[in-house]
Design an enzyme around this catalytic site. Structure first.
Site, short mmCIF file in Angstrom:
data_model
loop_
_atom_site.label_atom_id
_atom_site.label_comp_id
_atom_site.label_asym_id
_atom_site.label_seq_id
_atom_site.Cartn_x
_atom_site.Cartn_y
_atom_site.Cartn_z
N ARG A 18 -0.09 6.91 7.03
CA ARG A 18 -0.02 6.91 5.55
C ARG A 18 -0.61 8.19 4.96
O ARG A 18 -0.26 8.60 3.87
CB ARG A 18 -0.79 5.72 4.96
CG ARG A 18 -0.18 4.37 5.23
CD ARG A 18 -0.81 3.34 4.31
NE ARG A 18 -0.63 1.97 4.77
CZ ARG A 18 0.44 1.23 4.56
NH1 ARG A 18 1.46 1.73 3.90
NH2 ARG A 18 0.51 -0.02 5.00
N ASP A 24 15.00 -0.30 1.05
CA ASP A 24 15.77 -0.34 2.28
C ASP A 24 16.83 -1.44 2.11
O ASP A 24 17.86 -1.22 1.47
CB ASP A 24 14.76 -0.61 3.41
CG ASP A 24 15.34 -0.55 4.80
OD1 ASP A 24 16.25 0.26 5.04
OD2 ASP A 24 14.87 -1.30 5.68
N GLU A 60 7.69 2.03 -6.28
CA GLU A 60 7.84 1.61 -4.88
C GLU A 60 7.97 2.84 -3.99
O GLU A 60 8.42 3.91 -4.45
CB GLU A 60 9.08 0.69 -4.80
CG GLU A 60 9.44 0.16 -3.44
CD GLU A 60 8.39 -0.74 -2.79
OE1 GLU A 60 7.27 -0.24 -2.55
OE2 GLU A 60 8.70 -1.89 -2.48
N ASP A 61 7.58 2.72 -2.73
CA ASP A 61 7.71 3.84 -1.80
C ASP A 61 9.14 4.02 -1.32
O ASP A 61 9.67 5.12 -1.30
CB ASP A 61 6.75 3.67 -0.60
CG ASP A 61 6.88 2.33 0.11
OD1 ASP A 61 7.67 1.46 -0.34
OD2 ASP A 61 6.19 2.13 1.13
N ASP A 67 3.83 3.79 6.33
CA ASP A 67 3.17 3.60 7.62
C ASP A 67 4.12 3.11 8.70
O ASP A 67 5.24 2.68 8.43
CB ASP A 67 2.04 2.57 7.49
CG ASP A 67 2.58 1.15 7.44
OD1 ASP A 67 3.54 0.90 6.69
OD2 ASP A 67 2.07 0.29 8.19
N LYS A 109 0.81 -1.19 0.00
CA LYS A 109 0.00 0.00 0.00
C LYS A 109 0.86 1.25 0.00
O LYS A 109 0.37 2.35 -0.25
CB LYS A 109 -0.88 0.03 1.27
CG LYS A 109 -1.78 -1.16 1.43
CD LYS A 109 -2.51 -1.10 2.80
CE LYS A 109 -3.31 -2.34 3.05
NZ LYS A 109 -3.69 -2.46 4.46
N GLY A 110 2.13 1.10 0.33
CA GLY A 110 3.00 2.26 0.61
C GLY A 110 3.14 3.25 -0.52
O GLY A 110 3.39 4.43 -0.28
N VAL A 138 11.03 6.31 8.51
CA VAL A 138 10.19 7.44 8.12
C VAL A 138 8.75 7.00 7.87
O VAL A 138 8.50 5.84 7.55
CB VAL A 138 10.76 8.16 6.87
CG1 VAL A 138 12.09 8.81 7.17
CG2 VAL A 138 10.90 7.19 5.69
N LYS A 171 17.35 4.14 0.78
CA LYS A 171 18.30 4.12 1.90
C LYS A 171 19.46 3.20 1.49
O LYS A 171 19.51 2.05 1.93
CB LYS A 171 17.64 3.51 3.15
CG LYS A 171 16.61 4.35 3.84
CD LYS A 171 16.22 3.61 5.14
CE LYS A 171 14.93 4.05 5.70
NZ LYS A 171 14.46 3.18 6.80
#
Ligand code: 5GP
Length: 190
Positions: free
Chosen positions: A170, A108, A104-105, A164, A48-49, A158, A136
């Site tokens: 969100r 990482d 993509e949000d 979230d 959902k990001g 973050v 990141k």
């Protein structure tokens, strides 16, 4: 536990303002328009990001394109990925022979995107590129390099603009750093 004073009290600091996000997302949309002109790419929203990023980015794309959605989970409520990715909802469309842009949000460790690109490559698209709002790089555990990055950020957890913690935040219009007390006992994990 939800803060009775409201969610803004959980935020230590704003990291990326709404104005900076708007400006950068428009730039990325225009760069993608140049690259994919006449190719009718499929933008894939990783739920959902990436909902807000996807929505803004695709509206900044100024040519034909199609949109599809998939949902994966790898994080649960914790802040560290398990590396095990579950596909909760697959794409509706076939991507065989198509130009695919994964939206993509945040990247990482890279494990989620590694898994996702392997899954989608097996369907023989014409091309796959990765677009991420946040990166990141210092946390990377595998060889994943996004093709378009909105912002490189430090090793902080973050939230906001789709991202979230434990299912909330969100809807914040900017990206902020969460206060460490919000994590409680979990703070030593990252
Ligand atoms: P990776 O597999 O690259 O370690 O993790 C990717 C996923 O972890 C992202 O799609 C996102 O759901 C989550 N994630 C990684 N870092 C953060 C962060 O700083 N904040 C939030 N909210 N989610 C994160």
């Amino acid at each position: 536990m939800l803060n009775t004073m409201g969610f803004k009290n959980d935020i230590l600091d704003s990291l990326i303002s709404k104005e900076d996000i708007d400006r950068r997302v428009k730039e990325m949309g225009l760069a993608l328009t140049e690259e994919y002109r006449g190719k009718n790419p499929i933008f894939i929203c990783v739920l959902k990001g990436s909902i807000h990023f996807f929505s803004d980015l695709t509206r900044s794309f100024e040519d034909y394109c199609e949109l599809d959605f998939l949902s994966i989970s790898s994080y649960g409520n914790a802040r560290k990925t398990s590396g095990i990715v579950r596909l909760n909802k697959d794409l509706d469309m076939s991507i065989t022979g198509r130009h695919v842009i994964i939206v993509e949000d945040i990247i990482d460790s890279g494990l989620t995107m590694n898994h996702l690109t392997s899954l989608l490559r097996a369907r023989n698209p014409e091309s796959i590129k990765i677009v991420t709002l946040l990166d990141k790089p210092e946390r990377r555990e595998c060889a994943i390099t996004p093709d378009y990055v909105g912002f490189v950020i430090p090793n902080e957890y973050v939230v906001g603009y789709g991202l979230d913690y434990a299912g909330v935040y969100r809807n914040m219009p900017y990206v902020g750093i969460l206060k460490s007390e919000v994590y409680g006992d979990e703070s030593t994990e990252v």
